[in-house]
Enzyme design. Sequence first.
Site, PDB file in Angstrom:
ATOM      1  N   ARG A 124       0.844  -1.202   0.000  1.00 48.70           N
ATOM      2  CA  ARG A 124       0.000   0.000   0.000  1.00 48.70           C
ATOM      3  C   ARG A 124       0.877   1.248   0.000  1.00 48.70           C
ATOM      4  O   ARG A 124       2.044   1.201   0.352  1.00 48.70           O
ATOM      5  CB  ARG A 124      -0.875   0.027   1.252  1.00 48.70           C
ATOM      6  CG  ARG A 124      -2.187  -0.686   1.086  1.00 48.70           C
ATOM      7  CD  ARG A 124      -3.047  -0.465   2.306  1.00 48.70           C
ATOM      8  NE  ARG A 124      -3.707   0.822   2.305  1.00 48.70           N
ATOM      9  CZ  ARG A 124      -3.586   1.735   3.271  1.00 48.70           C
ATOM     10  NH1 ARG A 124      -2.808   1.536   4.298  1.00 48.70           N
ATOM     11  NH2 ARG A 124      -4.256   2.871   3.206  1.00 48.70           N
ATOM     12  N   LYS A 137       4.078  -6.852  12.044  1.00 47.24           N
ATOM     13  CA  LYS A 137       3.311  -7.115  10.817  1.00 47.24           C
ATOM     14  C   LYS A 137       3.592  -8.518  10.281  1.00 47.24           C
ATOM     15  O   LYS A 137       4.721  -8.887   9.990  1.00 47.24           O
ATOM     16  CB  LYS A 137       3.644  -6.053   9.760  1.00 47.24           C
ATOM     17  CG  LYS A 137       2.806  -6.190   8.510  1.00 47.24           C
ATOM     18  CD  LYS A 137       2.604  -4.864   7.819  1.00 47.24           C
ATOM     19  CE  LYS A 137       1.957  -5.034   6.469  1.00 47.24           C
ATOM     20  NZ  LYS A 137       1.494  -3.788   5.878  1.00 47.24           N
ATOM     21  N   ARG A 190      -1.068   4.626  12.935  1.00 48.94           N
ATOM     22  CA  ARG A 190      -0.066   4.034  13.846  1.00 48.94           C
ATOM     23  C   ARG A 190      -0.424   4.387  15.273  1.00 48.94           C
ATOM     24  O   ARG A 190      -1.225   5.296  15.520  1.00 48.94           O
ATOM     25  CB  ARG A 190       1.349   4.508  13.502  1.00 48.94           C
ATOM     26  CG  ARG A 190       1.528   5.992  13.588  1.00 48.94           C
ATOM     27  CD  ARG A 190       2.942   6.392  13.121  1.00 48.94           C
ATOM     28  NE  ARG A 190       2.992   7.807  12.855  1.00 48.94           N
ATOM     29  CZ  ARG A 190       3.181   8.746  13.770  1.00 48.94           C
ATOM     30  NH1 ARG A 190       3.320   8.411  15.047  1.00 48.94           N
ATOM     31  NH2 ARG A 190       3.207  10.017  13.457  1.00 48.94           N
TER      32      ARG A 190
HETATM   33  C1  BTN Z   1       0.563  -3.819   2.396  1.00 50.69           C
HETATM   34  O1  BTN Z   1       0.428  -4.164   3.565  1.00 50.69           O
HETATM   35  O2  BTN Z   1       1.195  -2.806   2.091  1.00 50.69           O
HETATM   36  C2  BTN Z   1      -0.065  -4.665   1.322  1.00 50.69           C
HETATM   37  C3  BTN Z   1       0.865  -5.759   0.863  1.00 50.69           C
HETATM   38  C4  BTN Z   1       0.284  -6.660  -0.191  1.00 50.69           C
HETATM   39  C5  BTN Z   1       1.312  -7.644  -0.731  1.00 50.69           C
HETATM   40  C6  BTN Z   1       0.696  -8.643  -1.661  1.00 50.69           C
HETATM   41  S1  BTN Z   1       1.794  -9.975  -2.041  1.00 50.69           S
HETATM   42  C7  BTN Z   1       0.686 -10.540  -3.265  1.00 50.69           C
HETATM   43  C8  BTN Z   1       0.164  -9.322  -3.985  1.00 50.69           C
HETATM   44  N1  BTN Z   1       1.063  -8.912  -5.036  1.00 50.69           N
HETATM   45  C9  BTN Z   1       1.615  -7.730  -4.787  1.00 50.69           C
HETATM   46  O3  BTN Z   1       2.434  -7.170  -5.542  1.00 50.69           O
HETATM   47  N2  BTN Z   1       1.175  -7.235  -3.630  1.00 50.69           N
HETATM   48  C10 BTN Z   1       0.229  -8.135  -2.997  1.00 50.69           C
END
Ligand code: BTN
Length: 326
Positions: free
Chosen positions: A122, A187, A323
């Site tokens: 994100r 996390k 946060r």
């Molecule tokens: C976050 O917490 O920032 C979201 C992370 C999401 C990661 C997943 S891994 C599978 C899918 N492909 C990606 O490129 N991102 C999501």
Amino acid sequence: MTRTDLLQLLADGEFHSGQKLADDLGVSRTAVWKQLRKLKDSGLLIESGKARGYRLPGGLELLNEQRIRAALQGSAKSLLRKLVLTEVTDSTNAEIFRQLQAGEAASGLVCAAEQQTAGRGRLGRNWVSPFAGNIYLSLAWQFAGGAAALEGLSLAVGVAASTALAGLGFKGISLKWPNDLLYDDAKLGGILIEMTGDTAGSCQAVMGIGINVKMPERAAQAIEQNWTDLERIGCAAPCSRNILLAALLNHLLPLLNEFEEQGFASWRERWMALDAYLDQPVVVSSGDQRMSGAARGIDDSGALLLDTGSGVLAVRGGEVSLRRAP
Ligand code: BTN
């Protein structure tokens, strides 16, 4: 010889001599050595012992369509239409978008990878995605009602993912608004929902889920926050990524199938029961703006309720992060 060919021989966790590996694969010892070096560079721990050869301590389980399908249950079996398993991709979300562009139907299209070279998080962040250690999973679904139909979906996906993990014995996982899976405030996983199509009508949503299963220390140095993985949390049974993937699909596919009709309201209570920050002092950031207050859970649309002392504000997702107050 691909890296998977070599890994299949090393997957048993036993020592194999360089010569035996070369003979079995029909290549030179130098070719084996080069491939082993690439595997080490991708974060895998490969032990080498004089006269004994090479081994992967603890062995390794690669993603396997048969094993995943064999562990599917109930409606997930028929809702999984196409499963794309890939060794390396930039991002499983990006791979799904390519498939959609090529004309593949959205609902029931799923992609998982051993490694992502440009994993997306994100807020434009990178998602650290080393080889064969974690879960990188994306699911696509068709929605008729545009962006409005997706309201709260990332929160419901978080509930479904933590329920799947709890079903495998990983208790104590909580959720941080809007989309983090936490354990002991570290996390464990994240969710990234992206969409294409008509924002006010027929659209395709891509739900990307990353879960740290066995994060190599070296790769973890690139993670910019407090993190954990399932191996550290521990569980009675070993963490098979094929079983984990199937368990996630068992919960996520039925959720996607029903979400547009049911909406988020029916998920609110389940989300609240997993809320890591309920009644905690927090700071909400969006660009340069900061707002402090106490987190009071979420409303029926999935918006965060922030008690500022002079009123309760409903904060929506998007480019917002949350946060604990220092
Ligand atoms: C976050 O917490 O920032 C979201 C992370 C999401 C990661 C997943 S891994 C599978 C899918 N492909 C990606 O490129 N991102 C999501």
